[in-house]
Design a protein around this motif. Structure first.
Motif, mmCIF file in Angstrom:
data_model
loop_
_atom_site.group_PDB
_atom_site.id
_atom_site.type_symbol
_atom_site.label_atom_id
_atom_site.label_comp_id
_atom_site.label_asym_id
_atom_site.label_seq_id
_atom_site.Cartn_x
_atom_site.Cartn_y
_atom_site.Cartn_z
ATOM 1 N N ASP A 99 -0.003 3.857 -6.070
ATOM 2 C CA ASP A 99 -1.114 3.523 -6.955
ATOM 3 C C ASP A 99 -0.884 2.182 -7.648
ATOM 4 O OD1 ASP A 99 -3.625 3.906 -7.995
ATOM 5 O OD2 ASP A 99 -2.959 5.127 -9.690
ATOM 6 N N LEU A 100 -0.620 1.158 -6.840
ATOM 7 C CA LEU A 100 -0.393 -0.185 -7.366
ATOM 8 C C LEU A 100 -1.695 -0.766 -7.923
ATOM 9 C CD1 LEU A 100 2.009 -1.538 -4.611
ATOM 10 C CD2 LEU A 100 2.584 -0.660 -6.883
ATOM 11 N N PRO A 101 -1.617 -1.814 -8.738
ATOM 12 C CA PRO A 101 -2.816 -2.328 -9.427
ATOM 13 C C PRO A 101 -3.988 -2.654 -8.503
ATOM 14 C CG PRO A 101 -0.857 -3.274 -10.406
ATOM 15 C CD PRO A 101 -0.388 -2.484 -9.219
ATOM 16 N N PHE A 102 -3.722 -3.104 -7.278
ATOM 17 C CA PHE A 102 -4.820 -3.468 -6.384
ATOM 18 C C PHE A 102 -5.467 -2.261 -5.713
ATOM 19 C CE2 PHE A 102 -1.016 -3.566 -3.644
ATOM 20 C CZ PHE A 102 -1.422 -2.720 -2.613
ATOM 21 N N SER A 103 -4.806 -1.096 -5.765
ATOM 22 C CA SER A 103 -5.231 0.046 -4.949
ATOM 23 C C SER A 103 -6.630 0.543 -5.291
ATOM 24 C CB SER A 103 -4.223 1.192 -5.096
ATOM 25 O OG SER A 103 -2.936 0.755 -4.741
#
Length: 356
Positions: free
Chosen positions: A289-293
């Motif tokens: 769940d990285l910032p770009f996801s």
């Protein structure tokens, strides 16, 4: 032959600013300065700003080694992570550092780059500084590292994974369970030709565990998983190339789970280049769940590993252990869990029709 005139060299003063100098300038006792350095919140709000100003004006730097000679411990916490470039571990370390800073501890940080022999070298170096505690990543260590950790005269915390026998503390979650949860989701949405893409799973134990949990659960549902372990670091390029290779041999693939969101992003890019519609023709999921996801197209289904909570809980637990006799605190396992975050990359909106 001309000569260039040289200015006389200035010699730095060898007079080190002491705690007594800070106390005198702040008009407080040396014990108050010492308490401020250990735990600023424990000092009266009336005098804390004066001490802080005196430290800043005088440029005072605490002599941690001198303190360790008296207390047999520095106020340092050794932290070993697999990679400094991995956003998961960066979030955990940032949360730890913020909490340790509040209590006057400093981090010593080392990265193994997923090389097994490096962990023992870093742990040995940190132990030479008599740290207050050690934090290592994962629960699997080689024999040399385990011997060092068992003999450490400081609490040892293992993070990002759970095992059966903690040295002192484990804070993390089951990666097998994370893989199982993603597999159940894929089965529920009707995936039948499934693959798993990971990077360096021979050395990234946690990615391998997620793959194992995913594959086992799929097999229980009667679905064989095609596993692709790419060489080198996880990257969009790795994900893109892996999908291209898989489609050459298995064009019927309809779902791919990835060991992290960065690889999944590359899979999405490659699918778009080929005109494949996600999720109607290909479901894609990641981990982290990285910032770009949440913002990529389509938004990515993933596992949220609660990286910040791991760091905060470790710091809180270790601070508590540092302030109590070791024999009064039993080994502890803290399962922070994880969250399956379902987004459009595996689940179309109710009003969205499959393109024809």
């Amino acid at each position: 032959m001309s000569q260039t005139a040289r200015a006389p060299r200035s010699r730095r003063s060898t007079n080190r600013v002491t705690m007594d100098d800070v106390a005198a300038r702040a008009r407080v006792s040396a014990s108050s300065v010492s308490l401020f350095l250990r735990n600023p919140e424990a000092v009266s709000p009336r005098i804390a700003p004066r001490i802080k100003q005196a430290i800043d004006v005088l440029g005072y730097v605490p002599n941690l080694l001198a303190g360790s000679l008296a207390a047999a411990r520095t106020r340092a916490i050794g932290v070993v992570v697999p990679s400094l470039g991995n956003a998961f571990f960066a979030a955990t370390v940032a949360a730890m550092q913020k909490e340790f800073d509040r209590h006057g501890y400093q981090l010593l940080l080392g990265a193994t780059d997923y090389l097994p022999g490096r962990e023992a070298d870093i742990v040995r170096t940190f132990l030479s500084w008599s740290p207050t505690a050690l934090v290592v990543t994962g629960c699997r260590h080689d024999d040399e590292t385990r011997t060092l950790l068992r003999s450490a005269r400081a609490p040892v915390a293992e993070m990002w994974d759970l095992g059966e026998q903690p040295f002192d503390l484990q804070v993390g979650f089951s990666h097998h369970a994370a893989g199982e949860a993603m597999a159940r989701h894929m089965v529920e949405i009707g995936a039948r030709h499934v693959a798993f893409i990971g990077a360096r799973m021979d050395s990234d134990v946690r990615a391998r565990q997620r793959c194992e949990g995913f594959s086992r659960t799929m097999l229980d549902a009667g679905i064989q998983v095609q596993v692709k372990d790419v060489a080198g670091d996880a990257s969009p390029k790795a994900g893109s190339h892996a999908l291209a290779e898989m489609l050459e041999s298995t064009p019927e693939i309809d779902a791919i789970a990835c060991s992290n969101d960065v690889i999944a992003l590359g899979v999405l890019f490659e699918a778009q280049r080929r005109g494949m519609v996600v999720p109607h023709q290909l479901r894609v999921a990641g981990f982290g769940d990285l910032p770009f996801s949440e913002e990529c197209v389509p938004p990515l289904t993933t596992i949220q590993p609660r990286a910040t909570e791991i760091g905060l809980r470790i710091a809180q637990e270790l601070i508590e252990r540092a302030e109590q006799p070791a024999e009064e605190i039993a080994p502890r396992i803290v399962d922070v869990g994880f969250e399956l975050v379902v987004r459009a990359s595996t689940l179309a909106a109710p009003d969205q029709d499959v393109p024809v």
